[in-house]
Design a protein around this motif. Structure first.
Motif, PDB file in Angstrom:
ATOM      1  N   HIS B  46      -8.113  -0.665   0.682  1.00 30.72           N
ATOM      2  CA  HIS B  46      -6.873  -0.299   1.368  1.00 30.72           C
ATOM      3  C   HIS B  46      -5.651  -1.035   0.813  1.00 30.72           C
ATOM      4  CE1 HIS B  46      -4.752   1.753   4.531  1.00 30.72           C
ATOM      5  NE2 HIS B  46      -4.115   0.648   4.806  1.00 30.72           N
ATOM      6  N   GLY B  47      -5.806  -2.327   0.530  1.00 27.62           N
ATOM      7  CA  GLY B  47      -4.696  -3.093  -0.034  1.00 27.62           C
ATOM      8  C   GLY B  47      -4.195  -2.463  -1.318  1.00 27.62           C
ATOM      9  N   ASP B  48      -5.119  -1.991  -2.129  1.00 27.55           N
ATOM     10  CA  ASP B  48      -4.708  -1.414  -3.397  1.00 27.55           C
ATOM     11  C   ASP B  48      -4.203   0.016  -3.257  1.00 27.55           C
ATOM     12  OD1 ASP B  48      -5.066  -3.410  -5.624  1.00 27.55           O
ATOM     13  OD2 ASP B  48      -6.894  -3.665  -4.448  1.00 27.55           O
ATOM     14  N   THR B  49      -4.620   0.695  -2.178  1.00 25.79           N
ATOM     15  CA  THR B  49      -3.984   1.980  -1.877  1.00 25.79           C
ATOM     16  C   THR B  49      -2.507   1.724  -1.555  1.00 25.79           C
ATOM     17  OG1 THR B  49      -6.063   2.695  -0.882  1.00 25.79           O
ATOM     18  CG2 THR B  49      -4.137   4.062  -0.471  1.00 25.79           C
ATOM     19  N   MET B  50      -2.259   0.653  -0.803  1.00 24.11           N
ATOM     20  CA  MET B  50      -0.876   0.269  -0.503  1.00 24.11           C
ATOM     21  C   MET B  50      -0.116  -0.004  -1.789  1.00 24.11           C
ATOM     22  SD  MET B  50      -1.549  -2.248   2.760  1.00 24.11           S
ATOM     23  CE  MET B  50       0.072  -2.978   2.812  1.00 24.11           C
ATOM     24  N   ALA B  51      -0.755  -0.752  -2.687  1.00 27.39           N
ATOM     25  CA  ALA B  51      -0.099  -1.089  -3.949  1.00 27.39           C
ATOM     26  C   ALA B  51       0.199   0.174  -4.744  1.00 27.39           C
ATOM     27  CB  ALA B  51      -0.990  -2.026  -4.767  1.00 27.39           C
ATOM     28  N   PHE B  52      -0.759   1.106  -4.761  1.00 31.24           N
ATOM     29  CA  PHE B  52      -0.567   2.331  -5.536  1.00 31.24           C
ATOM     30  C   PHE B  52       0.578   3.164  -4.966  1.00 31.24           C
ATOM     31  CE2 PHE B  52      -1.276   6.660  -6.829  1.00 31.24           C
ATOM     32  CZ  PHE B  52      -1.686   6.541  -8.145  1.00 31.24           C
ATOM     33  N   GLY B  53       0.566   3.357  -3.657  1.00 27.25           N
ATOM     34  CA  GLY B  53       1.628   4.144  -3.025  1.00 27.25           C
ATOM     35  C   GLY B  53       2.989   3.499  -3.221  1.00 27.25           C
ATOM     36  N   ALA B  54       3.017   2.164  -3.058  1.00 30.73           N
ATOM     37  CA  ALA B  54       4.282   1.454  -3.247  1.00 30.73           C
ATOM     38  C   ALA B  54       4.733   1.569  -4.699  1.00 30.73           C
ATOM     39  CB  ALA B  54       4.124  -0.014  -2.852  1.00 30.73           C
ATOM     40  N   MET B  55       3.776   1.470  -5.625  1.00 25.39           N
ATOM     41  CA  MET B  55       4.121   1.591  -7.041  1.00 25.39           C
ATOM     42  C   MET B  55       4.769   2.941  -7.341  1.00 25.39           C
ATOM     43  SD  MET B  55       1.550   1.989 -10.245  1.00 25.39           S
ATOM     44  CE  MET B  55       1.135   3.638  -9.674  1.00 25.39           C
ATOM     45  N   ALA B  56       4.148   4.004  -6.819  1.00 21.75           N
ATOM     46  CA  ALA B  56       4.713   5.333  -7.049  1.00 21.75           C
ATOM     47  C   ALA B  56       6.122   5.414  -6.457  1.00 21.75           C
ATOM     48  CB  ALA B  56       3.812   6.403  -6.432  1.00 21.75           C
ATOM     49  N   THR B  57       6.284   4.801  -5.286  1.00 21.28           N
ATOM     50  CA  THR B  57       7.611   4.795  -4.660  1.00 21.28           C
ATOM     51  C   THR B  57       8.609   4.023  -5.512  1.00 21.28           C
ATOM     52  OG1 THR B  57       6.464   4.766  -2.537  1.00 21.28           O
ATOM     53  CG2 THR B  57       8.832   4.346  -2.504  1.00 21.28           C
ATOM     54  N   VAL B  58       8.180   2.871  -6.048  1.00 21.53           N
ATOM     55  CA  VAL B  58       9.057   2.064  -6.902  1.00 21.53           C
ATOM     56  C   VAL B  58       9.484   2.872  -8.128  1.00 21.53           C
ATOM     57  CG1 VAL B  58       9.149   0.051  -8.420  1.00 21.53           C
ATOM     58  CG2 VAL B  58       8.122  -0.149  -6.141  1.00 21.53           C
ATOM     59  N   GLY B  59       8.505   3.518  -8.766  1.00 20.63           N
ATOM     60  CA  GLY B  59       8.810   4.318  -9.959  1.00 20.63           C
ATOM     61  C   GLY B  59       9.838   5.394  -9.643  1.00 20.63           C
ATOM     62  N   MET B  60       9.617   6.093  -8.527  1.00 22.19           N
ATOM     63  CA  MET B  60      10.521   7.171  -8.139  1.00 22.19           C
ATOM     64  C   MET B  60      11.901   6.603  -7.812  1.00 22.19           C
ATOM     65  SD  MET B  60      10.449  10.409  -7.822  1.00 22.19           S
ATOM     66  CE  MET B  60      11.487  11.697  -7.177  1.00 22.19           C
ATOM     67  N   THR B  61      11.909   5.426  -7.158  1.00 23.86           N
ATOM     68  CA  THR B  61      13.180   4.790  -6.815  1.00 23.86           C
ATOM     69  C   THR B  61      13.984   4.496  -8.083  1.00 23.86           C
ATOM     70  OG1 THR B  61      12.072   3.732  -4.966  1.00 23.86           O
ATOM     71  CG2 THR B  61      14.230   2.865  -5.564  1.00 23.86           C
ATOM     72  N   TRP B  62      13.307   3.933  -9.090  1.00 23.12           N
ATOM     73  CA  TRP B  62      13.979   3.629 -10.352  1.00 23.12           C
ATOM     74  C   TRP B  62      14.567   4.888 -10.961  1.00 23.12           C
ATOM     75  CZ3 TRP B  62       9.571   0.119 -12.601  1.00 23.12           C
ATOM     76  CH2 TRP B  62       9.678  -1.149 -12.005  1.00 23.12           C
ATOM     77  N   TRP B  63      13.794   5.952 -10.917  1.00 26.93           N
ATOM     78  CA  TRP B  63      14.264   7.207 -11.504  1.00 26.93           C
ATOM     79  C   TRP B  63      15.494   7.703 -10.748  1.00 26.93           C
ATOM     80  CZ3 TRP B  63      14.437  12.449  -9.940  1.00 26.93           C
ATOM     81  CH2 TRP B  63      14.707  13.357 -10.990  1.00 26.93           C
ATOM     82  N   LEU B  64      15.402   7.680  -9.410  1.00 28.49           N
ATOM     83  CA  LEU B  64      16.548   8.115  -8.605  1.00 28.49           C
ATOM     84  C   LEU B  64      17.773   7.253  -8.900  1.00 28.49           C
ATOM     85  CD1 LEU B  64      14.841   8.792  -5.145  1.00 28.49           C
ATOM     86  CD2 LEU B  64      15.869  10.496  -6.655  1.00 28.49           C
ATOM     87  N   GLN B  65      17.523   5.931  -9.005  1.00 27.53           N
ATOM     88  CA  GLN B  65      18.646   5.023  -9.287  1.00 27.53           C
ATOM     89  C   GLN B  65      19.277   5.357 -10.637  1.00 27.53           C
ATOM     90  OE1 GLN B  65      16.507   1.374  -8.802  1.00 27.53           O
ATOM     91  NE2 GLN B  65      17.193   1.061  -6.694  1.00 27.53           N
TER      92      GLN B  65
END
Ligand SMILES: Nc1ncnc2c1ncn2[C@@H]1O[C@H](COP(=O)(O)OP(=O)(O)O)[C@@H](O)[C@H]1O
Ligand SMILES: [Mg+2]
Lengths: 260, 336
Positions: B46-65
């Protein structure tokens, strides 16, 4: 309607069901009796898809249903109840009944948002149906009680009620009468007869109470040590040498001992 | 005046951080508890599911930025969240297809599934580090403070300041909305009731019109959403670093177990119990006590029960204490 051919279920070296063959006629109420440990519940579990057989075949109306998972058998109209009553303990008795029918509108994400009216209509119909069933089983007063908190006998009624929420073809009842008082037992018997007559349900009933079996069931099948010993009317079964031998020491007449 | 200062200092250093951290733990523990209730195993991945989801969010955030898209005072990550949830949903559904389903069909024992989930954990962990790298990543933007310590002091004239970070406010608000939605779903919709039924009594659920594979799929999707939201909020509040999510596993499991595994309400309560214990025990109380007590009694030392290095030990101790006195957890989870 159901045909079981040379069914085996082994637990390690132990043969709980040891080459049982039997046939259930459509529209019948078949009694399944036998001493404790005869393999009746195990046979039910194999037919209902809870356990997979070691070998053998189960067919329903000619179609091979061996090893199908329970929810697919449910869709084919094959239902069963448990020897020890099961319930959704955190839900009310009414909700327990409302859970039964499949493919409800509220199951799709789409309807959850855009089909509110359809869901509401369906819920209302389901609720009415559940209340009708509770009424039929004389437990209307328990509608809003948590199912985990009602008595064992009432849970048995609820189990039977679940089969009334859908149009079943064949229902397997595992010791519906165990731990149920005489009055409730009669209620259950009435319900079974009525469902059989009015809705055409076929029943297979495991029960130790011979009065109950005698009142409802024809034919009666007797199992012992994983095998089918005999089949016939209750009187024929009672007169059968092998059956008497299987029950020897437990005493067929003494139903307390058999039901223990 | 000293009394007010004491309360403000307490809020600033203990209450606000603990509430934010508690919300994050609660969301994480909800995911663990749902999997436990419905799939019947402790999901170490579960911890790494959190990391994966957060990672995808971070990547998308960078792209949006990089595209110049932002939410003004709010962090852009909120816009990227749905994408992160979809990515995590895809990941968990794939792992379920490829890994867990096999063991489910074999009717494997929970302990086997736990070990399987550890394998999934290592693989997910590897994937995350491979994609985004092991180092800390910054992705928060927008207004940093809802109230800064300086503004607060000016406003109130007190010596102590109360700072509330935007991310803390967002964490709490999001957590409230998500929890409300989840409970509505579980209690009011047919699918949610099916999930509860399945968790109550699997044998019976299988003998009703409930399709187990559907229940499992919906559960995974909800868990992916919870994990991504929890992971992103934690990342916004602190920073995003893959390893921290692995470390979070202990307090998250402590929360779920303390509350009673399988009980959603328990997971939330457990999250706050663990968060408050961790923060209060590792906080140096000198300042608050200095205000609250007369000068003659004011403490000399830091009055810190445990150094922050040991904060993870706190979860462990609470876990042991609760299990000693109430093995099924505070809210009577299911003990298998
Ligand atoms: N899961 C199991 N593992 C091992 N033995 C079992 C299992 N289930 C049933 N048995 C054994 O199989 C025999 C038949 O049990 P059962 O079908 O419950 O009998 P009945 O319902 O006729 O009383 C019993 O001796 C029981 O101990
Ligand atoms: Mg039995």
């Amino acid at each position: 309607m159901i045909k079981v051919e040379n069914l085996h279920k082994h637990f390690g070296g132990f043969h709980a069901v040891d080459g049982a063959s039997l046939e259930i006629a459509p529209g019948s109420i078949t009694g399944l009796i036998g001493p404790n440990g005869a393999g009746k519940t195990t046979l039910f579990n194999v037919i209902a898809g809870v356990l997979s057989p070691t070998s053998g075949r189960v067919t329903m109306d000619g179609e091979d249903i061996t090893g199908l998972p329970p929810h697919e058998l449910f869709h084919k109209g094959l239902l069963r109840t448990f020897q020890i009553a099961h319930e959704f303990s955190s839900m009310t008795c009414r909700e327990n009944l409302m859970m039964v029918p499949a493919n409800q509108a509220g199951e799709t994400l789409w309807n959850t948002w855009f089909g509110r009216k359809r869901i509401a209509d369906e819920e209302r119909a389901l609720r009415a149906k559940a209340d009708e069933v509770l009424e039929f089983l004389t437990i209307s007063h328990l509608a809003d009680h948590k199912a985990g908190q009602v008595s064992g006998g009432q849970k048995k009624l609820l189990e039977l009620g679940r089969t009334m929420m859908v149009d079943a073809k064949i229902v397997f009842l595992d010791e519906v009468g165990a731990g149920v008082n005489r009055t409730l037992l009669n209620t259950i018997g009435d319900a079974i007869l009525r469902l059989n007559k009015e809705r055409g349900y076929t029943f297979v009933v495991i029960e130790h109470d011979m009065d109950f079996i005698g009142r409802l069931c024809d034919p009666v099948i007797c199992m012992a040590e994983g095998k089918v010993l005999a089949q016939g009317t209750l009187d024929q079964i009672k007169a059968n040498e092998q059956v008497i031998e299987a029950y020897l020491g437990t005493g067929l007449k003494n139903k307390e001992a058999v039901g223990a | 005046m000293d009394f007010l200062n004491a309360i403000v200092a307490l809020s600033n250093f203990v209450l606000v951080p603990a509430i934010a951290y508690g919300s994050q733990l609660a969301l994480g523990a909800l995911g663990v508890t749902l999997i436990y209730g419905i799939l019947r195993f402790s999901n170490f991945a579960h911890g790494d599911t959190m990391a994966f989801g957060a990672m995808a969010t971070v990547g998308m955030t960078w792209w949006l930025q990089s595209m110049g898209v932002n939410l003004g005072p709010l962090p852009t990550a909120l816009l990227a969240l749905p994408f992160g949830i979809m990515a995590a949903g895809f990941l968990v559904l794939m792992t379920d297809r490829m890994v867990y389903r096999f063991y489910r069909q074999q009717k494997s024992k929970p302990v086997i599934l736990v070990i399987v989930s550890m394998g999934v954990m290592f693989i997910t962990n590897g994937i995350v580090r491979f994609i985004i790298g092991p180092q800390e990543r910054q992705f928060a933007d927008g207004e940093r403070f809802l109230i800064s310590a300086r503004d607060f002091k000016q406003m109130t004239g007190l010596d102590e300041g109360l700072a509330i970070k935007t991310t803390q406010a967002i964490t709490v608000i999001t957590a409230i909305i998500i929890v409300a939605l989840l409970f509505w779903f579980l209690n009011k919709t047919r699918t949610g009731k099916s999930m509860r039924a399945y968790s109550d009594n699997e044998d019976l659920a299988l003998l009703s019109g409930i399709n187990p594979e559907r229940v499992v799929m919906v559960t995974w999707l909800i868990v992916a959403a919870l994990a991504t939201i929890a992971g992103t909020l934690y990342g916004l509040d602190k920073t995003f670093k893959p390893f921290t999510y692995f470390q979070l596993l202990l307090p998250i499991f402590a929360s779920a177990i303390v509350g009673g595994l399988g009980s959603p309400v328990g997971a939330i309560a457990g999250g706050f119990v663990v968060a408050f214990s961790e923060v209060t025990i590792t906080y140096a109380w000198k300042k608050v006590l200095g205000y609250a007590m007369p000068d003659s009694l004011a403490p000399d030392g830091l009055v810190q029960l445990l150094s922050t290095d040991y904060k993870f030990a706190v979860s462990f101790v609470i876990l042991v204490i609760v299990l000693l006195f109430k093995p099924t957890g505070l809210f009577n989870g299911k003990a298998y």
